[in-house]
Write a protein that holds these residues in place. Structure first.
Motif, PDB file in Angstrom:
ATOM      1  N   GLY A   1       0.773  -1.240   0.000  1.00 12.97           N
ATOM      2  CA  GLY A   1       0.000   0.000   0.000  1.00 12.97           C
ATOM      3  C   GLY A   1       0.798   1.281   0.000  1.00 12.97           C
ATOM      4  N   ALA A   2       2.132   1.203  -0.002  1.00 13.76           N
ATOM      5  CA  ALA A   2       2.947   2.427   0.018  1.00 13.76           C
ATOM      6  C   ALA A   2       2.957   3.074  -1.363  1.00 13.76           C
ATOM      7  CB  ALA A   2       4.376   2.112   0.447  1.00 13.76           C
ATOM      8  N   THR A   3       2.953   4.406  -1.396  1.00 13.21           N
ATOM      9  CA  THR A   3       3.104   5.125  -2.654  1.00 13.21           C
ATOM     10  C   THR A   3       4.571   5.089  -3.070  1.00 13.21           C
ATOM     11  OG1 THR A   3       3.522   7.244  -1.564  1.00 13.21           O
ATOM     12  CG2 THR A   3       1.211   6.671  -2.022  1.00 13.21           C
ATOM     13  N   GLY A   4       4.875   5.627  -4.243  1.00  7.24           N
ATOM     14  CA  GLY A   4       6.253   5.622  -4.717  1.00  7.24           C
ATOM     15  C   GLY A   4       7.199   6.331  -3.772  1.00  7.24           C
ATOM     16  N   ASP A   5       6.831   7.540  -3.327  1.00  5.96           N
ATOM     17  CA  ASP A   5       7.682   8.293  -2.403  1.00  5.96           C
ATOM     18  C   ASP A   5       7.771   7.627  -1.042  1.00  5.96           C
ATOM     19  OD1 ASP A   5       8.371  10.162  -4.250  1.00  5.96           O
ATOM     20  OD2 ASP A   5       6.953  11.697  -3.564  1.00  5.96           O
ATOM     21  N   GLN A   6       6.656   7.083  -0.575  1.00  5.24           N
ATOM     22  CA  GLN A   6       6.662   6.404   0.733  1.00  5.24           C
ATOM     23  C   GLN A   6       7.569   5.178   0.690  1.00  5.24           C
ATOM     24  OE1 GLN A   6       2.482   5.680   1.192  1.00  5.24           O
ATOM     25  NE2 GLN A   6       2.118   7.574   2.356  1.00  5.24           N
ATOM     26  N   ALA A   7       7.490   4.431  -0.401  1.00  4.86           N
ATOM     27  CA  ALA A   7       8.339   3.246  -0.541  1.00  4.86           C
ATOM     28  C   ALA A   7       9.814   3.640  -0.573  1.00  4.86           C
ATOM     29  CB  ALA A   7       7.961   2.486  -1.810  1.00  4.86           C
ATOM     30  N   PHE A   8      10.124   4.718  -1.283  1.00  2.00           N
ATOM     31  CA  PHE A   8      11.509   5.177  -1.352  1.00  2.00           C
ATOM     32  C   PHE A   8      12.022   5.572   0.029  1.00  2.00           C
ATOM     33  CE2 PHE A   8      14.517   8.711  -1.594  1.00  2.00           C
ATOM     34  CZ  PHE A   8      15.528   8.127  -2.332  1.00  2.00           C
ATOM     35  N   ARG A   9      11.217   6.319   0.752  1.00  2.00           N
ATOM     36  CA  ARG A   9      11.638   6.783   2.078  1.00  2.00           C
ATOM     37  C   ARG A   9      11.844   5.617   3.039  1.00  2.00           C
ATOM     38  NH1 ARG A   9      10.151  12.265   3.546  1.00  2.00           N
ATOM     39  NH2 ARG A   9       9.697  13.475   1.675  1.00  2.00           N
ATOM     40  N   GLU A  10      10.930   4.657   2.990  1.00  2.00           N
ATOM     41  CA  GLU A  10      11.062   3.523   3.907  1.00  2.00           C
ATOM     42  C   GLU A  10      12.241   2.641   3.518  1.00  2.00           C
ATOM     43  OE1 GLU A  10       8.340  -0.050   5.874  1.00  2.00           O
ATOM     44  OE2 GLU A  10       7.388   1.573   4.739  1.00  2.00           O
ATOM     45  N   ALA A  11      12.428   2.441   2.213  1.00  6.01           N
ATOM     46  CA  ALA A  11      13.541   1.604   1.757  1.00  6.01           C
ATOM     47  C   ALA A  11      14.879   2.213   2.154  1.00  6.01           C
ATOM     48  CB  ALA A  11      13.470   1.421   0.247  1.00  6.01           C
ATOM     49  N   LEU A  12      14.960   3.541   2.130  1.00  8.48           N
ATOM     50  CA  LEU A  12      16.203   4.217   2.488  1.00  8.48           C
ATOM     51  C   LEU A  12      16.604   3.933   3.935  1.00  8.48           C
ATOM     52  CD1 LEU A  12      18.087   6.054   0.844  1.00  8.48           C
ATOM     53  CD2 LEU A  12      16.970   8.023   1.901  1.00  8.48           C
ATOM     54  N   SER A  13      15.639   3.688   4.779  1.00  6.85           N
ATOM     55  CA  SER A  13      15.930   3.414   6.189  1.00  6.85           C
ATOM     56  C   SER A  13      16.585   2.048   6.391  1.00  6.85           C
ATOM     57  CB  SER A  13      14.644   3.498   7.019  1.00  6.85           C
ATOM     58  OG  SER A  13      13.763   2.435   6.688  1.00  6.85           O
ATOM     59  N   TYR A  14      16.563   1.190   5.353  1.00  8.05           N
ATOM     60  CA  TYR A  14      17.187  -0.128   5.448  1.00  8.05           C
ATOM     61  C   TYR A  14      18.677  -0.093   5.104  1.00  8.05           C
ATOM     62  CZ  TYR A  14      12.658  -2.514   5.832  1.00  8.05           C
ATOM     63  OH  TYR A  14      11.431  -2.961   6.260  1.00  8.05           O
ATOM     64  N   PHE A  15      19.151   1.004   4.492  1.00  9.02           N
ATOM     65  CA  PHE A  15      20.528   1.043   4.013  1.00  9.02           C
ATOM     66  C   PHE A  15      21.543   0.882   5.140  1.00  9.02           C
ATOM     67  CE2 PHE A  15      20.591   2.977  -0.470  1.00  9.02           C
ATOM     68  CZ  PHE A  15      19.397   2.361  -0.793  1.00  9.02           C
ATOM     69  N   ALA A  16      21.411   1.652   6.207  1.00  8.54           N
ATOM     70  CA  ALA A  16      22.388   1.595   7.306  1.00  8.54           C
ATOM     71  C   ALA A  16      22.363   0.246   8.019  1.00  8.54           C
ATOM     72  CB  ALA A  16      22.150   2.741   8.295  1.00  8.54           C
ATOM     73  N   PRO A  17      21.182  -0.301   8.397  1.00 10.80           N
ATOM     74  CA  PRO A  17      21.177  -1.633   9.021  1.00 10.80           C
ATOM     75  C   PRO A  17      21.786  -2.709   8.122  1.00 10.80           C
ATOM     76  CG  PRO A  17      19.076  -0.549   9.381  1.00 10.80           C
ATOM     77  CD  PRO A  17      19.843   0.309   8.412  1.00 10.80           C
ATOM     78  N   TRP A  18      21.518  -2.617   6.805  1.00 10.25           N
ATOM     79  CA  TRP A  18      22.097  -3.599   5.890  1.00 10.25           C
ATOM     80  C   TRP A  18      23.621  -3.506   5.902  1.00 10.25           C
ATOM     81  CZ3 TRP A  18      21.290  -7.839   3.115  1.00 10.25           C
ATOM     82  CH2 TRP A  18      22.217  -8.165   2.129  1.00 10.25           C
ATOM     83  N   PHE A  19      24.150  -2.293   5.858  1.00 13.34           N
ATOM     84  CA  PHE A  19      25.601  -2.127   5.860  1.00 13.34           C
ATOM     85  C   PHE A  19      26.207  -2.642   7.162  1.00 13.34           C
ATOM     86  CE2 PHE A  19      29.417   0.637   6.529  1.00 13.34           C
ATOM     87  CZ  PHE A  19      30.203   0.031   5.550  1.00 13.34           C
ATOM     88  N   LEU A  20      25.541  -2.385   8.279  1.00 16.20           N
ATOM     89  CA  LEU A  20      26.027  -2.906   9.557  1.00 16.20           C
ATOM     90  C   LEU A  20      26.047  -4.427   9.552  1.00 16.20           C
ATOM     91  CD1 LEU A  20      24.327  -0.501  12.142  1.00 16.20           C
ATOM     92  CD2 LEU A  20      26.767  -0.680  11.616  1.00 16.20           C
ATOM     93  N   LEU A  21      25.035  -5.033   8.942  1.00 13.78           N
ATOM     94  CA  LEU A  21      24.996  -6.496   8.846  1.00 13.78           C
ATOM     95  C   LEU A  21      26.179  -7.005   8.025  1.00 13.78           C
ATOM     96  CD1 LEU A  21      23.557  -9.207   9.292  1.00 13.78           C
ATOM     97  CD2 LEU A  21      22.217  -8.745   7.221  1.00 13.78           C
ATOM     98  N   THR A  22      26.483  -6.333   6.924  1.00 11.05           N
ATOM     99  CA  THR A  22      27.624  -6.773   6.105  1.00 11.05           C
ATOM    100  C   THR A  22      28.943  -6.592   6.860  1.00 11.05           C
ATOM    101  OG1 THR A  22      27.880  -4.602   5.017  1.00 11.05           O
ATOM    102  CG2 THR A  22      26.407  -6.207   3.964  1.00 11.05           C
ATOM    103  N   LEU A  23      29.026  -5.569   7.701  1.00 14.45           N
ATOM    104  CA  LEU A  23      30.235  -5.386   8.507  1.00 14.45           C
ATOM    105  C   LEU A  23      30.418  -6.533   9.500  1.00 14.45           C
ATOM    106  CD1 LEU A  23      30.241  -1.545   9.322  1.00 14.45           C
ATOM    107  CD2 LEU A  23      31.682  -2.775   7.685  1.00 14.45           C
ATOM    108  N   VAL A  24      29.312  -6.993  10.060  1.00 17.55           N
ATOM    109  CA  VAL A  24      29.370  -8.142  10.979  1.00 17.55           C
ATOM    110  C   VAL A  24      29.862  -9.376  10.225  1.00 17.55           C
ATOM    111  CG1 VAL A  24      28.001  -9.720  12.391  1.00 17.55           C
ATOM    112  CG2 VAL A  24      27.594  -7.247  12.522  1.00 17.55           C
TER     113      VAL A  24
END
Length: 442
Positions: free
Chosen positions: A402-425
């Motif tokens: 149900g997210a709009t294009g902008d909402q999806a972009f904003r929420e997806a951006l919040s995954y970038f830092a946790p993903w990078f931390l996971l790769t560092l682990v």
């Protein structure tokens, strides 16, 4: 007693030619209007996506074999081949008028394949030639100075290409120039369609000239010295791949480079969407890009000082903290001020390239340097492609909920830092396992 200037590493012919080749090879005047250019020729967005996929696939298929060919048959030959293919790819579309159907798509497909082969042929071979020119005279420790000069001049080249390419593509700019010259004429987009391509064709001639003038180092293998069988490059590729897997430092450098680079490159493709979401007017996008290019004049000196005075673990830790903070900053989407985190993320990519080139070349011997550097390129592209697919899947999932294009972009951006931390682990665990026996090997 020789002066510092006369003893400068930049006075070595191969080093100057390497820098010239890299700058001219990457100074693509059509980059600022890349998508628009293809569409104005008469292609569709779907065809544009297919062409980009074909370009990426060509690089992936040719990357490592080209490195093995360079190590087996001579790096200079591969660099020359890259220069030839760049000239051919540009000549092809310079001679292609807009709206040629049904051949237009196939002409551009051939252009993308030639471009991919050129990228793959240059990848690793040019850097190997330059590094070995230092190694054979015992000055490989000065490689950071070469990288510093290269990054500075590439920044200048990128800035010129961005500004000039966008300007000459604009019919209004052509009208103003002709008006200043006293020429009264109406200019259309069709008139200026090829102008950025003509400029890039000129730089392709310069790149080929630099490639032709480069010389093979005396300690490298060439086809004149070693009889080559058709399967030799593939055997060399397999041997080098096994060596990387068995060698902890090169393996960890490539794996770490993949993790650091991929997340930054994905963001780099989303910068315009990010700037739009933080309220930056479109008119400023080009200025921000040009500003980042000019910032590249200052960064290389800092990177060089870091590799000369700090250890590999210290530098990678500093870069990890910098990139993590930048990615977390992006997720806040701060109006206006968010530009800072966009810029710091792009800066992290520059440092990643610098560190990886310095440390990986230091660990590799001349005989299979080009193949190892091609494996690096392959890993970077695979990492970028994989993260792009994950990002696309995440966007699709968010929209399905149900997210709009902008909402999806904003929420997806919040995954970038946790993903990078996971790769560092993951990188930390792998490093701990692989480095256990390293002290006993010295």
């Amino acid at each position: 007693m020789s002066s510092p200037e006369s003893n400068s590493v930049l006075r070595i012919p191969n080093i100057r030619l390497f820098i010239g080749f890299r700058v001219l090879f990457n100074a693509r005047f059509y980059y600022p209007i890349f998508t628009i250019l293809f569409l104005d020729f008469g292609l569709t967005l779907e065809q544009f996506s297919i062409l980009n996929a074909a370009w990426a696939a060509t690089i992936l298929l040719a990357e490592v074999p080209s490195g093995a060919l360079a190590d087996r048959w001579g790096r200079r030959r591969l660099v020359r081949l890259a220069g030839i293919f760049m000239f051919l790819e540009m000549l092809l579309i310079c001679l292609t008028p807009a709206g040629v159907t049904p051949w237009l798509f196939w002409i551009f497909l051939l252009n993308r394949i030639l471009s991919g082969v050129a990228e793959a042929a240059a990848s690793g071979a040019d850097e190997s030639l330059a590094y070995d020119s230092l190694s054979e005279i015992g000055r490989e420790g000065e490689w950071p100075r070469v990288l510093e000069a290269l990054m500075k001049l590439q920044s200048v080249g990128f800035f010129v290409a961005m500004v000039a390419g966008a300007a000459v593509y604009d019919p209004n700019f052509a009208a103003r120039i002709s008006g200043w010259l006293g020429i009264s004429r109406e200019w259309t987009q069709e008139d200026t369609l090829h102008w950025p391509l003509y400029l890039t064709l000129v730089t392709s001639v310069g790149a080929f000239w630099c490639a032709w003038r480069m010389t093979e180092s005396h300690g490298t293998i060439s086809s004149e010295e070693t009889p080559a069988e058709p399967m030799d490059p593939w055997r060399d590729t397999l041997r080098t791949g096994k060596w990387i897997l068995r060698s902890p430092i090169p393996f960890l450098l490539i794996l770490g480079g993949l993790f650091y680079d991929s997340i930054g490159r994905v963001f780099a493709t989303l910068t315009s969407e990010y700037f739009r979401n933080i309220g930056v007017p479109e008119a400023y996008y080009g200025l921000i890009g040009a500003g980042i290019a000019l910032l590249g004049l200052l960064l290389p000196r800092v990177a060089r000082k870091m590799v000369e005075s700090l250890s590999l673990p210290t530098n990678t830790t500093i870069l990890a903290i910098w990139l993590t903070g930048s990615l977390f900053g992006l997720s806040f989407l701060l109006p206006g001020w968010g530009i800072i985190f966009g810029v710091t993320t792009m800066v992290a990519m520059r440092f990643t390239d610098f560190f990886l080139s310095h440390y990986l070349n230091r660990e590799v011997d001349s005989r299979h340097r080009a193949t190892v550097l091609s494996f690096r390129g392959l890993a970077m592209n695979l990492g970028y492609g994989s993260i792009s697919l994950l990002y696309g899947g995440l966007i699709q999932s968010l929209k399905a909920n149900g997210a709009t294009g902008d909402q999806a972009f904003r929420e997806a951006l919040s995954y970038f830092a946790p993903w990078f931390l996971l790769t560092l682990v993951v990188l930390g665990v792998v490093a701990r396992i692989r480095l256990r026996r390293v002290p006993h090997q010295h």
